[in-house]
Design a protein around this motif. Structure first.
Motif, mmCIF file in Angstrom:
data_model
loop_
_atom_site.group_PDB
_atom_site.id
_atom_site.type_symbol
_atom_site.label_atom_id
_atom_site.label_comp_id
_atom_site.label_asym_id
_atom_site.label_seq_id
_atom_site.Cartn_x
_atom_site.Cartn_y
_atom_site.Cartn_z
ATOM 1 N N ALA A 36 0.832 -1.207 0.000
ATOM 2 C CA ALA A 36 0.000 0.000 0.000
ATOM 3 C C ALA A 36 0.867 1.258 0.000
ATOM 4 N N LEU A 37 1.910 1.234 0.788
ATOM 5 C CA LEU A 37 2.792 2.393 0.899
ATOM 6 C C LEU A 37 3.424 2.745 -0.441
ATOM 7 N N LYS A 38 3.837 1.744 -1.209
ATOM 8 C CA LYS A 38 4.404 2.010 -2.536
ATOM 9 C C LYS A 38 3.390 2.740 -3.418
ATOM 10 N N ARG A 39 2.139 2.343 -3.380
ATOM 11 C CA ARG A 39 1.109 2.987 -4.187
ATOM 12 C C ARG A 39 0.797 4.393 -3.680
ATOM 13 N N LEU A 40 0.827 4.579 -2.378
ATOM 14 C CA LEU A 40 0.618 5.923 -1.827
ATOM 15 C C LEU A 40 1.752 6.858 -2.233
ATOM 16 N N VAL A 88 -9.064 9.933 0.833
ATOM 17 C CA VAL A 88 -8.203 10.108 -0.334
ATOM 18 C C VAL A 88 -7.959 8.735 -0.938
ATOM 19 N N ALA A 89 -8.009 8.660 -2.285
ATOM 20 C CA ALA A 89 -7.734 7.411 -2.996
ATOM 21 C C ALA A 89 -6.651 7.643 -4.041
ATOM 22 N N THR A 90 -5.840 6.617 -4.266
ATOM 23 C CA THR A 90 -4.839 6.662 -5.326
ATOM 24 C C THR A 90 -5.537 6.596 -6.681
ATOM 25 N N ASP A 91 -4.771 6.825 -7.744
ATOM 26 C CA ASP A 91 -5.373 6.917 -9.079
ATOM 27 C C ASP A 91 -5.594 5.587 -9.784
ATOM 28 N N ASP A 92 -5.167 4.479 -9.225
ATOM 29 C CA ASP A 92 -5.318 3.169 -9.859
ATOM 30 C C ASP A 92 -6.559 2.468 -9.300
ATOM 31 N N ALA A 93 -7.631 2.485 -10.067
ATOM 32 C CA ALA A 93 -8.891 1.881 -9.595
ATOM 33 C C ALA A 93 -8.825 0.355 -9.528
ATOM 34 N N LEU A 94 -7.884 -0.273 -10.234
ATOM 35 C CA LEU A 94 -7.769 -1.726 -10.193
ATOM 36 C C LEU A 94 -7.012 -2.214 -8.966
ATOM 37 N N ASN A 95 -6.110 -1.400 -8.461
ATOM 38 C CA ASN A 95 -5.300 -1.748 -7.285
ATOM 39 C C ASN A 95 -5.299 -0.542 -6.338
ATOM 40 N N PRO A 96 -6.463 -0.169 -5.832
ATOM 41 C CA PRO A 96 -6.577 1.079 -5.081
ATOM 42 C C PRO A 96 -6.054 0.999 -3.658
ATOM 43 N N VAL A 97 -5.660 2.150 -3.172
ATOM 44 C CA VAL A 97 -5.405 2.364 -1.757
ATOM 45 C C VAL A 97 -6.233 3.582 -1.372
#
Length: 165
Positions: free
Chosen positions: A31-35, A88-97
């Motif tokens: 999750a941290l990598k995606r954030l 707040v959500a990340t921009d990747d809807a397939l692998n969201p955080v």
């Protein structure tokens, strides 16, 4: 800050598996990598009358929080100043955080300079500290209370929720 506690969220009707099936709980590092790596983030606040407000922002993960800036007159800042909850959500809807937390407008010069340096590095910009002038701009830090993530390729086995203390 210690690593947040992970658990499988209770999601009746979604067909999710117990934590010991599927891929298991996602590690916080996933999750941290995606954030950290997301280019755009979706920020959700609430108007004083209860209506939702959703806007994309550029942001950085720093010091166990997500940071962004905006004009003082922007609806998102006015909502935050009125006490709005924040998601707040990340921009990747397939692998969201997704994180939910407390938003705080930061004004100290050390925080603003650090934020600007990290933003310039991430987005390859050359803004100066004057861009964050507190008289017309708000720099916001969102400390998560909880986070949620899943991997699309293992939807039933990957949903993970982290609690922050």
């Amino acid at each position: 800050m210690p690593e947040p506690r992970a658990s499988r969220p209770y999601m009746p009707g979604y067909g999710t598996l117990p934590p010991d099936e599927g891929s298991g709980l996602l590690p916080w590092s996933w999750a941290l990598k995606r954030l950290r790596d997301s280019h755009d983030y979706w920020l959700s606040t609430v108007w004083p009358d209860g209506r939702p407000h959703l806007m994309p922002v550029w942001a950085v993960w720093h010091d166990e929080a997500l940071w962004f800036s905006s004009s003082l007159h922007a609806r998102k800042i006015r909502n935050i100043r009125a006490g709005s909850a924040v998601s707040v959500a990340t921009d990747d809807a397939l692998n969201p955080v997704v994180i939910e937390g407390t938003a705080r407008v930061m004004k100290d010069s050390t925080s603003l300079r650090t934020f600007m340096a990290i933003m310039n590095d991430k987005y390859r910009t050359g803004y100066t500290i004057e861009f964050l002038d507190p008289a017309c701009n708000a720099t916001v830090r969102v400390r998560p209370r909880w986070a949620f993530a899943l991997r699309e390729c293992d939807f039933p086995g990957s949903p993970t929720r982290w609690e922050f203390h």
